[in-house]
Design an enzyme around this catalytic site. Sequence first.
Site, short mmCIF file in Angstrom:
data_model
loop_
_atom_site.label_atom_id
_atom_site.label_comp_id
_atom_site.label_asym_id
_atom_site.label_seq_id
_atom_site.Cartn_x
_atom_site.Cartn_y
_atom_site.Cartn_z
N TRP B 358 43.13 31.99 47.03
CA TRP B 358 42.78 30.56 47.13
C TRP B 358 42.82 29.88 45.78
CZ3 TRP B 358 37.69 28.16 45.93
CH2 TRP B 358 36.84 29.02 45.23
N ASP B 359 42.92 30.69 44.71
CA ASP B 359 43.05 30.16 43.37
C ASP B 359 44.16 29.10 43.30
OD1 ASP B 359 41.81 32.67 43.42
OD2 ASP B 359 42.35 33.13 41.35
N GLU B 489 30.65 35.37 44.88
CA GLU B 489 30.77 36.67 45.56
C GLU B 489 29.61 37.61 45.23
OE1 GLU B 489 34.69 37.57 44.18
OE2 GLU B 489 35.64 36.91 46.03
#
Lengths: 768, 768
Positions: B358-359, B489
């Site tokens: 998703w970076d 995370e």
Amino acid sequence: MNKNYIIPNEWAIIEEGFNVENVEASESLFSIGNGSMGQRANFEEDYSGKTFQGSYIGGIYYPDKTRVGWWKNGYPEYFAKVLNAPNWIGIRIQINATNLDLNVCKISNFRRELNMKEGWLGRSFKAILPTGEEIEVHAKRFISVKYNEVGAIEYSIKAVNFSGEITFSPYLDAGIENEDSNYNEYFWETLKIVEGVNQGCILAKTLKTEFHVATAMEVDFAINGKNVAATHISIIEEKALTYTYKLKVSQGETATIYKFASYVSSLNYEKGNLIEAGFKNVTEAKNLGFAQLFQDQKDSWATIWETADIIIEGDIKAQQGIRFNIFQLNQTYMGTDARLNIGPKGFTGEKYGGSTYWDTEAYCIPFYMATKDASVAKNLLMYRYNQLGKAIENAQKLGFKNGAALYPMVTMNGEECHNEWEITFEEIHRNGAMVYGIYNYVNFTQDFEYVVKNGLEVMIAISRFWHQRANWSEVKKQFVILGVTGPNEYENNINNNFYTNYLAKWCIEYTVECLNKIEEKYPQDFKRIVAKTNLSGEETYKWIKVADNMYFPFDEEKQVFLQQDGFLDKELIPVKDLPKSERPINQKWSWDRILRSCYIKQADVLQGMFLFEDKFDKEVVERHFDFYEPLTVHESSLSPCVHSILAASIDRMPKAYEQYLRTARLDLDDYNHEVHEGCHITSMAGTWMSVVQGFGGMRVWENGVLSFNPQIPAEWKSYSFTINFRGNVLKVYKSQTDCKFYNESEKELKLMVNNMEVIIPSNQLLTV
Amino acid sequence: MNKNYIIPNEWAIIEEGFNVENVEASESLFSIGNGSMGQRANFEEDYSGKTFQGSYIGGIYYPDKTRVGWWKNGYPEYFAKVLNAPNWIGIRIQINATNLDLNVCKISNFRRELNMKEGWLGRSFKAILPTGEEIEVHAKRFISVKYNEVGAIEYSIKAVNFSGEITFSPYLDAGIENEDSNYNEYFWETLKIVEGVNQGCILAKTLKTEFHVATAMEVDFAINGKNVAATHISIIEEKALTYTYKLKVSQGETATIYKFASYVSSLNYEKGNLIEAGFKNVTEAKNLGFAQLFQDQKDSWATIWETADIIIEGDIKAQQGIRFNIFQLNQTYMGTDARLNIGPKGFTGEKYGGSTYWDTEAYCIPFYMATKDASVAKNLLMYRYNQLGKAIENAQKLGFKNGAALYPMVTMNGEECHNEWEITFEEIHRNGAMVYGIYNYVNFTQDFEYVVKNGLEVMIAISRFWHQRANWSEVKKQFVILGVTGPNEYENNINNNFYTNYLAKWCIEYTVECLNKIEEKYPQDFKRIVAKTNLSGEETYKWIKVADNMYFPFDEEKQVFLQQDGFLDKELIPVKDLPKSERPINQKWSWDRILRSCYIKQADVLQGMFLFEDKFDKEVVERHFDFYEPLTVHESSLSPCVHSILAASIDRMPKAYEQYLRTARLDLDDYNHEVHEGCHITSMAGTWMSVVQGFGGMRVWENGVLSFNPQIPAEWKSYSFTINFRGNVLKVYKSQTDCKFYNESEKELKLMVNNMEVIIPSNQLLTV
């Protein structure tokens, strides 16, 4: 589909007809063992079909390098695995020039029997070989309870339609692998192969752990039951030793080989003496002879059954189920060696690594405690006591201090070797089971000395853990325990699991109660323990503050304790409304879906109410049972027994019976479609509890009183069980109309039956 | 300790002095690439010290069998890995009879330079061999931007103290491995080795994925700069081809080899034509000659810098840092191929598999959008559009229906290939980034046609996902999203992550807004899309119900949105009070401890406020920044840039500068002690944002207006950057006293600067 091929029989597991689809399942179900070693029901002769070979020696393990995706700090380096040990059962068979292989022969009259009463495995069949020879085979084997390093095989072949040559090639093979090896590595190194007259031995060692094991064999032969001499040629390979014997037979004659084998290991011998010890064992076995060894085996099992048997009348499948459970529990663990424990699959498979789980304390201790001498349960407690140092180290790795202990989730030697963070690091409720095991033992045996001498140290270390693991919530103004996995592993990393918080509070309270008692009654010991553990009153005061202010998630409207914070945010759809095609959910759903669902893998809040039934009113239990039971999928083998027992305790006999069947015949009927991997040994202790604590309503209370509240499922005529209660043997019989207690012991026994005090004189039968 | 050996320089990364400790770090930092292929700065000659070899080809990957502990349903079968490709740089060197190996020579004057302005890597050193010969080496190499399948090396050796023989052995080697192979398997199979005159080629294919790659080389020689002919003997091994050339040199003379190499792959050619194509490339390169290729390279990079450069005066380390970031981003992705994307480590290492995260949408699109043609950002969007089918399949595997899509966490071809459940299955916020990427692109380019033609289908599928993923909470009387992992995370399987819930709501709302606009303005397209996606008004009504009634955890007392349910139950100890010895916590603490702590790995609630700054008042942002920043450990490379930008937006310039330094020189100074594994490419786009969106305060609003609010850290004299805004080139200059805008384009530009409307005529400089 569940399997349904085991023939109902009161005392035996029987398979008739040869079906390649069932070979691996039967290899599990027909396993034999003696608590020190075990053997899957693999064929002695070659078999080219699908098979899962397994020979196991208690305490001999391998630290297989951990396999994970992304390494997380704190993961153990290895996963300890019970080892598939060198093959001792192998006997390659040739009829004239053709190898016997059931996968290519025409088979008839195939029959397999696991005789549970006498402790042996039999197999017979007729085979027509591809080359036309017809033979009839009778094979019998057992692993001796009396001589616990010895196994024996009698393997007879009748030449039905030919005269010719039968070649027996008994062998030993150390070139074996584990199916569940993480990186397909060999775990064994062969050190030495030694030949003797009709006897041979392989010395091998496990890599890394350096256990040395000698596997020895000696053979003997008969024609038509009469001993004959035979000579062999030897084939020595890198890791195997084979002796080849050729016997001439005429049509109608029967040739028999007796193979006596032994495992001896460096757990019990000097490494240099192993070969000698192995040879000694097999020679003695051969000298005793198969018939005598067999008689000893029957005698040993008769003794075991005397205090362990449960008789069920009117339901042969239930009878077979409970005896299978009791039989396998005894095959797995005899309780004579405090270094051994009870692997979830015993000696019937590799899965779960043959290691020790909380299953032992939470499920198995009651069975072993009530059917054997108290020393057996004590050995199980000592196993943990001896590993306390490692449990403290384990907690240190996770950042705990000051002698706090976290017992491992999975272990062989006290070190943690499980590597899923949500279990290893977070399923900390296991620490509570360690203390509960002590509590249970003390109540049952009244051996408080154990607490004084050993148990209290364990309890202090665990209370320290709970104290440090809880934290104060500024919002709740109570202590919370964050980031745990409860017994219900279908939730991970949750906050304030009711069961975990409850056990944490209880552990501290029970520890402090024992501390106070010891301070008062055993002042010298108190001093010793306080000095050894560096414990202060200030510290215990802090523990108590945590225990007194522990938070429990509770819903006011429903008046139920919640399994964890936020449980009621889930969509609560009862299991019965789940389409069948989506079950078992652990095979049909992705993990995230399971986690956010309301479905419960195994008893969790109810597990707490089961362990501490005396702390909850019946109506409270009922309310929680009615809330949680409809959401429980029982995809853990350890779940139905708890639900069965609780259901019985709140007079829901149909539900209790339904759940009983699920636990009792879990493997025989293969409910979970995985019996080929091995049997669910530890859940079998739960089956025993379902009868004795569930239907029988047996409890031993904190004050030491033994009580019963016998009920009986509508489907049964009667059942009876035996309890070895502090050295007194008590038989309990319950039918639809009768309830009897027979006190076999030398002194009178005082009980509570249906809340009434009953005294049974020595050697008396009492009808209640 | 962080590393601190890179010499500050405005346009170059420079290392002086040979230190074996830095070899692997330098191999990462001095990597070269052209968006299609890349090469770590491994030595051409043999090196017996520790080294991490890496040659990579964009789009060529291998599906390495997943490695997990306990398999969970839904796990992907493989983890796609960027492949270490056949070695094309290798030139073995012998001086007389001695092999050149820096690990055993006496080295002086060692210097390495990565020239970012011109796009090449240089290396020079003096070496005294164990046998006494002294040489001086100058090596230069680059991967051509203009000829994007070609790399070239010039390698010169001066015989300082001897006359004799220099042996050059240029080679190709397909016998390479990935360091991060899960099961130590080879990923390549060599198919063919072809020899030509001074040229050679290896055709190899990747196992499983069957990509065919030809690696070709051609060589040329000079003595003292004058071309000389040379003949070779060939050594053909199973997987390698080596040509050995011996050149006589007199003392003081310099021998040079030119090695031209090329990768061509079946991504771009018929498999049968690869060898020919490879030879064609290297022959053309040789015919052009090293000098011409080198000039082309300088020209290409000059063009790139024209619209991408950021100039910082008064802080050479900051200047070096930002240029290094921009340089590496361009080396990783040029935007001309919609099949390629931006791996978190680009072509500088193996970790994170070289796959797409998703970076790309959350961090990289702004950089590529503002420094390149709009087609580049569109290619990045098309990459996802082309993978929509796979994203729908992925969601189906997890139980979603009706065309709902979950884009993968990690992918090469659209399939999920990450295998930690807490990330793969639960880090679903990535789906929001996909829509945000579209939103961002449309605002910046005003190319709404993209939404009509492609984007809306993606948005519908994602809105379907959010609708199905949320569930109604009977307790909260709102929709909740359970069991997720947010951008932080260091929390797993939490409920109601603010960021995730916010994005879910926003995705639905933006989708519906676009749907309505398209229905009104593009009725034919609306019909087409509705038919294709089988969308009904009833369905969108259900989405809206979810969006309108989404729950967000909020604390009334503190007036902050909580990162997730229960966040305030944690002990909130600021990071500054953590002992240094316990950081980074991901290297010091076990995972469970991290999870239950309050520490935030990377911006989470703040990430939301960064993406949707216009939706939150400044004082709200301040309040949340003050609550979360002290708890953030920034152990993700993607965190400091967001904090830097938000800090600037609330006028906390010292904090903004502190966080800027952390992101800009993350790899050069090796903050996270892992640069040897590769550089953090995607976070480099965050560095760019820190300057342009942070200090420059650039925003493009939903109405398409471009605005600036330039500020400058006290430590700098000035900075300037360039924006390619809808085809118009705008340069922004900010010093402590001045703020200037230069509009290089053909038409006037309307901006907001410090909330005031400013119009800059074509080709004009405006001081604000």
